[in-house]
Design a protein around this motif. Structure first.
Motif, PDB file in Angstrom:
ATOM      1  N   GLY A   1      19.965  55.282  41.878  1.00  0.00           N
ATOM      2  CA  GLY A   1      20.634  56.185  40.851  1.00  0.00           C
ATOM      3  C   GLY A   1      22.274  55.702  40.916  1.00  0.00           C
ATOM      4  N   ALA A   2      22.736  55.974  41.814  1.00  0.00           N
ATOM      5  CA  ALA A   2      24.078  56.022  42.068  1.00  0.00           C
ATOM      6  C   ALA A   2      24.481  54.461  42.098  1.00  0.00           C
ATOM      7  N   ALA A   3      23.806  53.644  42.878  1.00  0.00           N
ATOM      8  CA  ALA A   3      24.143  52.180  42.928  1.00  0.00           C
ATOM      9  C   ALA A   3      23.961  51.658  41.667  1.00  0.00           C
ATOM     10  N   VAL A   4      23.089  51.767  40.735  1.00  0.00           N
ATOM     11  CA  VAL A   4      23.082  51.511  39.158  1.00  0.00           C
ATOM     12  C   VAL A   4      24.145  52.000  38.634  1.00  0.00           C
ATOM     13  N   ASP A   5      24.433  53.052  38.743  1.00  0.00           N
ATOM     14  CA  ASP A   5      26.002  53.708  38.131  1.00  0.00           C
ATOM     15  C   ASP A   5      27.148  52.769  38.404  1.00  0.00           C
ATOM     16  N   ARG A   6      27.262  52.425  39.722  1.00  0.00           N
ATOM     17  CA  ARG A   6      28.488  51.573  40.222  1.00  0.00           C
ATOM     18  C   ARG A   6      28.356  50.290  39.724  1.00  0.00           C
ATOM     19  N   LEU A   7      27.158  49.666  39.350  1.00  0.00           N
ATOM     20  CA  LEU A   7      27.214  48.371  38.847  1.00  0.00           C
ATOM     21  C   LEU A   7      27.275  48.221  37.350  1.00  0.00           C
ATOM     22  N   LEU A   8      27.197  49.427  36.645  1.00  0.00           N
ATOM     23  CA  LEU A   8      27.311  49.428  35.214  1.00  0.00           C
ATOM     24  C   LEU A   8      28.744  49.687  35.129  1.00  0.00           C
ATOM     25  N   ALA A   9      29.799  49.907  35.855  1.00  0.00           N
ATOM     26  CA  ALA A   9      31.257  50.509  35.720  1.00  0.00           C
ATOM     27  C   ALA A   9      31.843  49.124  34.767  1.00  0.00           C
ATOM     28  N   PRO A  10      31.647  48.031  35.051  1.00  0.00           N
ATOM     29  CA  PRO A  10      32.576  46.858  34.604  1.00  0.00           C
ATOM     30  C   PRO A  10      31.980  46.793  32.946  1.00  0.00           C
ATOM     31  N   PHE A  11      30.979  47.554  32.734  1.00  0.00           N
ATOM     32  CA  PHE A  11      30.448  47.171  31.242  1.00  0.00           C
ATOM     33  C   PHE A  11      30.918  48.436  30.379  1.00  0.00           C
ATOM     34  N   GLY A  12      31.637  49.199  30.887  1.00  0.00           N
ATOM     35  CA  GLY A  12      32.073  50.389  29.868  1.00  0.00           C
ATOM     36  C   GLY A  12      31.260  51.263  29.236  1.00  0.00           C
ATOM     37  N   CYS A  13      29.859  51.452  29.985  1.00  0.00           N
ATOM     38  CA  CYS A  13      28.979  52.238  29.525  1.00  0.00           C
ATOM     39  C   CYS A  13      29.317  53.499  29.522  1.00  0.00           C
TER      40      CYS A  13
END
Length: 324
Positions: free
Chosen positions: A143-155
């Motif tokens: 879950g934390a890794a998904v969170d990190r990957l989402l960072a550039p998308f401004g979610c």
């Protein structure tokens, strides 16, 4: 273990090593085994095969982060066996596939692939991940890794764990908050552990709370999602679903989930990338050294020594439970 000795940088020389990849014939007497690294397979019957003969077994090292399918194998043994997960080893690759499934679903890639096979050019407007509201259920390593990957998308990311706490990226809310959190999410990523408490967590009531057109992504276990309820929601055109895990697995060829509108299915391949083997040998090498030096092992799964209740299982020193 399923690895050759020459795949490791360094191993203790006071131990003997036997390679077994799950083939029909066992290369040595299983009774001699003290430390068992099971074959790199998803078929539990293969993993189980030598266990009844492993009378001297003290440690079993899993090659998966989820251990719900392995705990029952040890519940009727005459003596307690230390079970270790591969916590954290698969988190980045699993998160990578989760992001792939999200983008592919939102941009309509399954439809474009079908058009390609037909030689048909038909443009369509996809949905954007930029600025979307994403709910992550299960805030361990994946879950934390998904969170990190989402960072550039401004979610706008909402994080949910077993209990309320703070992480480096913000507040993690408790499971009890799900009824109020689900309706506002554009994308829901399920990465929670599979236990009795999370079985069918995503049921008909959960799906009814999802907003129209929302995307459900399951990177956990198939048992966490009620498949029949998902099929009904897909057929009604209410949601989309991207599933790397199903119940059952493998998914039968005639299962209606394959052809449900708005579904994208991958065959439980979140962990399987070109770097998998080296990551696993790194973990196993570290664990063997700790075993040889009589030091505490990492990612130990604590469970009762009598009949095992999966809902009571917990991980100690597990990267899947490490707070970000």
């Amino acid at each position: 273990m399923p690895f050759r000795v020459d795949e490791f940088d360094d191993l203790p020389d006071n131990l003997s090593y036997v390679t077994w990849d799950g083939s029909a014939e066992l290369p040595e007497d299983p009774a001699l085994a003290n430390f068992y690294v099971h074959p790199l397979v998803q078929d539990v019957s293969v993993i189980r095969r030598p266990l009844s003969q492993m009378t001297g077994l003290t440690v079993m090292q899993a090659l998966s982060s989820g251990i719900d399918h392995l705990v029952p194998l040890l519940q009727r043994r005459a003596h307690h066996v230390v079970l270790c997960s591969a916590g954290g080893v698969h988190s980045e690759s699993t998160a990578e596939l989760a992001l792939t499934l999200i983008l592919a679903s939102l941009r309509g890639l399954p439809g474009f692939v079908r058009q390609q096979t037909e030689g048909r050019w038909a443009q369509a407007i996809g949905r954007s991940l930029f600025g979307a509201s994403v709910l992550i259920i299960g805030y361990g390593a994946v879950g934390a890794a998904v969170d990190r990957l989402l960072a550039p998308f401004g979610c706008t990311v909402t994080r949910v764990g077993r209990t309320r706490r703070m992480s480096l990226r913000g507040e993690v809310q408790a499971h009890s908050r799900l009824p109020v959190l689900v309706p506002s999410a554009d994308v829901i990523v399920v990465a929670t552990a599979a236990t009795d408490a999370t079985r069918n967590l995503v049921d008909a009531r959960f799906l009814a709370r999802m907003k129209d057109g929302a995307l459900l992504v399951n990177m956990s276990r198939g048992s966490v999602v009620d498949s029949s309820a998902v099929v009904a929601a897909l057929r009604a055109g209410r949601i989309m679903a991207a599933l790397d895990v199903t119940d059952p697995e493998p998914l039968p060829a005639d299962d209606i989930l394959w052809r449900a509108p708005g579904s994208l299915i991958t065959p439980h391949v979140g962990a399987f990338t070109s770097t998998l083997r080296s990551r696993l040998t790194g973990l196993v090498q570290q664990q063997i050294w700790r075993f040889a030096l009589n030091r505490p092992l990492h990612h130990v799964v604590q469970y009762p020594e009598g009949p095992i209740s999966r809902s009571n299982c917990a991980l100690t020193n597990d990267l899947d439970q490490k707070r970000e």
